[in-house]
Motif scaffolding. Structure first.
Motif, PDB file in Angstrom:
ATOM      1  N   THR A   9       0.697  -1.051  -0.074  1.00  0.00           N
ATOM      2  CA  THR A   9      -0.053  -0.068  -0.040  1.00  0.00           C
ATOM      3  C   THR A   9       0.962   1.428   0.018  1.00  0.00           C
ATOM      4  O   THR A   9       0.765   2.341  -0.532  1.00  0.00           O
ATOM      5  CB  THR A   9      -0.912  -0.030   1.352  1.00  0.00           C
ATOM      6  OG1 THR A   9      -1.515  -1.044   1.191  1.00  0.00           O
ATOM      7  CG2 THR A   9      -1.699   1.165   1.205  1.00  0.00           C
ATOM      8  N   ASP A  10       1.915   1.011   0.938  1.00  0.00           N
ATOM      9  CA  ASP A  10       2.899   2.404   0.972  1.00  0.00           C
ATOM     10  C   ASP A  10       3.646   2.561  -0.499  1.00  0.00           C
ATOM     11  O   ASP A  10       3.874   3.555  -0.975  1.00  0.00           O
ATOM     12  CB  ASP A  10       4.176   2.104   1.934  1.00  0.00           C
ATOM     13  CG  ASP A  10       3.464   2.422   3.296  1.00  0.00           C
ATOM     14  OD1 ASP A  10       2.046   3.066   3.293  1.00  0.00           O
ATOM     15  OD2 ASP A  10       3.906   1.944   4.317  1.00  0.00           O
ATOM     16  N   ILE A  11       3.865   1.450  -1.027  1.00  0.00           N
ATOM     17  CA  ILE A  11       4.617   1.693  -2.410  1.00  0.00           C
ATOM     18  C   ILE A  11       3.749   2.174  -3.446  1.00  0.00           C
ATOM     19  O   ILE A  11       4.002   3.105  -4.294  1.00  0.00           O
ATOM     20  CB  ILE A  11       5.119   0.042  -2.946  1.00  0.00           C
ATOM     21  CG1 ILE A  11       6.146  -0.379  -2.174  1.00  0.00           C
ATOM     22  CG2 ILE A  11       5.498   0.370  -4.301  1.00  0.00           C
ATOM     23  CD1 ILE A  11       6.582  -2.088  -2.276  1.00  0.00           C
ATOM     24  N   LEU A  12       2.409   1.894  -3.415  1.00  0.00           N
ATOM     25  CA  LEU A  12       1.404   2.234  -4.370  1.00  0.00           C
ATOM     26  C   LEU A  12       1.127   3.577  -4.067  1.00  0.00           C
ATOM     27  O   LEU A  12       0.773   4.540  -5.020  1.00  0.00           O
ATOM     28  CB  LEU A  12       0.142   1.347  -4.212  1.00  0.00           C
ATOM     29  CG  LEU A  12       0.279   0.101  -4.553  1.00  0.00           C
ATOM     30  CD1 LEU A  12      -1.100  -0.616  -4.448  1.00  0.00           C
ATOM     31  CD2 LEU A  12       0.601  -0.136  -6.217  1.00  0.00           C
ATOM     32  N   ARG A  13       1.497   4.209  -2.990  1.00  0.00           N
ATOM     33  CA  ARG A  13       1.200   5.589  -2.558  1.00  0.00           C
ATOM     34  C   ARG A  13       2.385   6.709  -2.886  1.00  0.00           C
ATOM     35  O   ARG A  13       2.320   7.947  -2.740  1.00  0.00           O
ATOM     36  CB  ARG A  13       0.948   5.814  -1.134  1.00  0.00           C
ATOM     37  CG  ARG A  13      -0.509   5.163  -0.828  1.00  0.00           C
ATOM     38  CD  ARG A  13      -0.763   5.283   0.813  1.00  0.00           C
ATOM     39  NE  ARG A  13      -1.877   4.992   0.957  1.00  0.00           N
ATOM     40  CZ  ARG A  13      -2.488   4.486   2.424  1.00  0.00           C
ATOM     41  NH1 ARG A  13      -1.518   4.757   3.366  1.00  0.00           N
ATOM     42  NH2 ARG A  13      -3.631   4.233   2.669  1.00  0.00           N
ATOM     43  N   LEU A  14       3.492   5.949  -3.355  1.00  0.00           N
ATOM     44  CA  LEU A  14       4.634   6.685  -3.514  1.00  0.00           C
ATOM     45  C   LEU A  14       4.464   7.480  -4.609  1.00  0.00           C
ATOM     46  O   LEU A  14       3.794   7.341  -5.638  1.00  0.00           O
ATOM     47  CB  LEU A  14       6.080   5.735  -3.624  1.00  0.00           C
ATOM     48  CG  LEU A  14       6.523   4.958  -2.682  1.00  0.00           C
ATOM     49  CD1 LEU A  14       7.619   4.226  -3.083  1.00  0.00           C
ATOM     50  CD2 LEU A  14       7.043   6.078  -1.524  1.00  0.00           C
ATOM     51  N   GLU A  15       4.760   8.682  -4.556  1.00  0.00           N
ATOM     52  CA  GLU A  15       4.768   9.678  -5.736  1.00  0.00           C
ATOM     53  C   GLU A  15       6.061  10.022  -6.444  1.00  0.00           C
ATOM     54  O   GLU A  15       7.164   9.779  -5.762  1.00  0.00           O
ATOM     55  CB  GLU A  15       4.241  11.118  -5.048  1.00  0.00           C
ATOM     56  CG  GLU A  15       3.188  11.139  -4.632  1.00  0.00           C
ATOM     57  CD  GLU A  15       2.489  12.726  -4.072  1.00  0.00           C
ATOM     58  OE1 GLU A  15       3.327  13.209  -4.539  1.00  0.00           O
ATOM     59  OE2 GLU A  15       1.495  12.800  -3.469  1.00  0.00           O
ATOM     60  N   LYS A  16       6.213  10.156  -7.558  1.00  0.00           N
ATOM     61  CA  LYS A  16       7.202  10.509  -8.267  1.00  0.00           C
ATOM     62  C   LYS A  16       8.154  11.524  -7.889  1.00  0.00           C
ATOM     63  O   LYS A  16       7.520  12.768  -7.708  1.00  0.00           O
ATOM     64  CB  LYS A  16       6.783  10.600  -9.995  1.00  0.00           C
ATOM     65  CG  LYS A  16       8.245  10.052 -10.778  1.00  0.00           C
ATOM     66  CD  LYS A  16       7.621  10.155 -12.375  1.00  0.00           C
ATOM     67  CE  LYS A  16       8.709   9.910 -13.106  1.00  0.00           C
ATOM     68  NZ  LYS A  16       9.003   8.505 -13.163  1.00  0.00           N
ATOM     69  N   PRO A  17       9.290  11.544  -7.303  1.00  0.00           N
ATOM     70  CA  PRO A  17       9.976  12.917  -6.922  1.00  0.00           C
ATOM     71  C   PRO A  17      10.021  13.754  -7.948  1.00  0.00           C
ATOM     72  O   PRO A  17      10.244  13.422  -9.286  1.00  0.00           O
ATOM     73  CB  PRO A  17      11.358  12.164  -6.468  1.00  0.00           C
ATOM     74  CG  PRO A  17      11.610  10.777  -7.351  1.00  0.00           C
ATOM     75  CD  PRO A  17      10.135  10.427  -7.569  1.00  0.00           C
ATOM     76  N   ASP A  18      10.042  14.979  -7.681  1.00  0.00           N
ATOM     77  CA  ASP A  18      10.040  16.161  -8.604  1.00  0.00           C
ATOM     78  C   ASP A  18      11.484  16.287  -8.898  1.00  0.00           C
ATOM     79  O   ASP A  18      12.518  15.789  -8.354  1.00  0.00           O
ATOM     80  CB  ASP A  18       9.647  17.419  -7.989  1.00  0.00           C
ATOM     81  CG  ASP A  18      10.458  17.799  -6.861  1.00  0.00           C
ATOM     82  OD1 ASP A  18      11.582  18.341  -6.889  1.00  0.00           O
ATOM     83  OD2 ASP A  18       9.810  17.677  -5.579  1.00  0.00           O
ATOM     84  N   PHE A  19      12.081  16.860 -10.101  1.00  0.00           N
ATOM     85  CA  PHE A  19      13.190  17.188 -10.651  1.00  0.00           C
ATOM     86  C   PHE A  19      13.944  17.593  -9.776  1.00  0.00           C
ATOM     87  O   PHE A  19      15.127  17.057  -9.520  1.00  0.00           O
ATOM     88  CB  PHE A  19      13.145  17.619 -11.965  1.00  0.00           C
ATOM     89  CG  PHE A  19      14.374  17.750 -12.593  1.00  0.00           C
ATOM     90  CD1 PHE A  19      15.249  16.883 -12.871  1.00  0.00           C
ATOM     91  CD2 PHE A  19      15.007  19.072 -13.036  1.00  0.00           C
ATOM     92  CE1 PHE A  19      16.364  16.813 -13.695  1.00  0.00           C
ATOM     93  CE2 PHE A  19      16.082  19.245 -13.775  1.00  0.00           C
ATOM     94  CZ  PHE A  19      16.932  18.223 -14.075  1.00  0.00           C
ATOM     95  N   LYS A  20      13.809  18.780  -9.087  1.00  0.00           N
ATOM     96  CA  LYS A  20      14.584  19.255  -8.090  1.00  0.00           C
ATOM     97  C   LYS A  20      15.174  18.507  -6.871  1.00  0.00           C
ATOM     98  O   LYS A  20      16.388  18.335  -6.569  1.00  0.00           O
ATOM     99  CB  LYS A  20      13.976  20.651  -7.342  1.00  0.00           C
ATOM    100  CG  LYS A  20      14.667  21.290  -6.371  1.00  0.00           C
ATOM    101  CD  LYS A  20      14.221  22.514  -5.964  1.00  0.00           C
ATOM    102  CE  LYS A  20      15.119  23.462  -4.973  1.00  0.00           C
ATOM    103  NZ  LYS A  20      14.604  24.445  -4.299  1.00  0.00           N
ATOM    104  N   SER A  21      14.245  17.543  -6.636  1.00  0.00           N
ATOM    105  CA  SER A  21      14.506  16.718  -5.373  1.00  0.00           C
ATOM    106  C   SER A  21      15.443  15.730  -5.952  1.00  0.00           C
ATOM    107  O   SER A  21      16.428  15.118  -5.125  1.00  0.00           O
ATOM    108  CB  SER A  21      13.337  16.067  -4.787  1.00  0.00           C
ATOM    109  OG  SER A  21      12.541  16.766  -4.199  1.00  0.00           O
ATOM    110  N   LEU A  22      15.214  14.981  -6.986  1.00  0.00           N
ATOM    111  CA  LEU A  22      16.363  14.271  -7.827  1.00  0.00           C
ATOM    112  C   LEU A  22      17.679  14.855  -7.880  1.00  0.00           C
ATOM    113  O   LEU A  22      18.709  14.089  -7.588  1.00  0.00           O
ATOM    114  CB  LEU A  22      15.589  13.829  -9.125  1.00  0.00           C
ATOM    115  CG  LEU A  22      14.429  12.654  -8.999  1.00  0.00           C
ATOM    116  CD1 LEU A  22      14.110  12.590 -10.511  1.00  0.00           C
ATOM    117  CD2 LEU A  22      14.950  11.353  -8.442  1.00  0.00           C
ATOM    118  N   VAL A  23      17.796  16.066  -8.251  1.00  0.00           N
ATOM    119  CA  VAL A  23      18.919  16.855  -8.728  1.00  0.00           C
ATOM    120  C   VAL A  23      19.745  16.757  -7.259  1.00  0.00           C
ATOM    121  O   VAL A  23      21.006  16.677  -7.172  1.00  0.00           O
ATOM    122  CB  VAL A  23      18.852  17.983  -9.292  1.00  0.00           C
ATOM    123  CG1 VAL A  23      20.183  18.776  -9.342  1.00  0.00           C
ATOM    124  CG2 VAL A  23      18.370  17.843 -10.697  1.00  0.00           C
TER     125      VAL A  23
END
Length: 235
Positions: free
Chosen positions: A90-104
């Motif tokens: 359930t937690d995995i399914l709720r994970l949001e794609k990180p924004d570009f700034k966070s990835l950088v």
């Protein structure tokens, strides 16, 4: 070595749907730790999706320790209770794609440490791999060709040379998407690509000298351009 760097967002919905269906199957069949799941072919037929999509979903669940694949044997439910398994999925399914700034930001923090470790731990063979990636990048840029693939391989070669398998895996996970997005600001600009040749070479030379502090400083220079292009930071 060929690295796939296409954006993953096209498959996100499909992957979440398959993961949800795998969870439902485990619950419906009352599978317990150690029980075997149907083959990828069977699951793809049942879910009406491609085998590659099923494989990616299984790999995701393996990454989080919920499934275990054994060569020539199949895929099994990991040693985890049903309540915990359902909660984690359930937690995995709720994970949001990180924004570009966070990835950088994550990449900057990670690679400043990774390049230090690479300078301290790299073998002759790993140094050769970094050099080959550097030269491949330079050749593409000098020929006016897209060098995203080679840029990626250069940074992955450094991660491998760090001698930390967890860092290497994490870099394999986040770097392709970062570089794919960063082409909009960085790699597609020919002048910046040419500057990147010297920046890569400086990083390589520091690793070759096994000077961790110098390697970190050269990586900071490399990331200074990234900051400028992503966040509009001026000197």
């Amino acid at each position: 070595m060929k690295i796939e760097i296409l954006p993953k967002n096209e498959n996100d919905a499909i992957q979440k749907e398959i993961i949800s269906k795998i969870r439902d199957y485990i619950n419906y069949k009352n599978l317990e730790p150690g029980d075997k799941l149907p083959s990828e072919r069977k699951l793809s037929e049942n879910f009406e999706v491609s085998r590659s999509n099923v494989r990616e979903a299984i790999q995701t669940l393996e990454f989080y320790g919920l499934l275990k694949s054994k060569p020539q044997s199949g895929t099994f439910v990991a040693d985890i209770g049903s309540v915990a398994l359902n909660g984690m999925i359930t937690d995995i399914l709720r994970l949001e794609k990180p924004d570009f700034k966070s990835l950088v930001e994550t990449r900057i923090l990670l690679e400043l440490k990774t390049v230090r470790l690479a300078a301290l731990r790299r073998s002759k063979e790993e140094l050769k791999e970094i050099e080959e990636a550097l030269e491949a990048y330079a050749k593409k840029v000098m020929n006016g060709e897209d060098a995203v693939q080679e840029d990626l391989l250069f940074h992955l070669a450094i991660a491998k040379a760090s001698g930390n398998s967890t860092i290497n895996t994490f870099m394999l996970t986040i770097t392709p998407e970062i570089i794919t997005n960063f082409t909009k600001y960085h790699v597609c600009d020919k002048n910046i690509a040419f500057i990147g040749i010297q920046e890569h070479r400086d990083i390589y030379e520091a690793i070759k000298k096994q000077d961790p502090q110098l390697a970190k400083e050269k990586m900071k220079v490399h990331f200074k351009m990234l900051y400028q292009y992503c966040y509009n930071i001026k000197d």
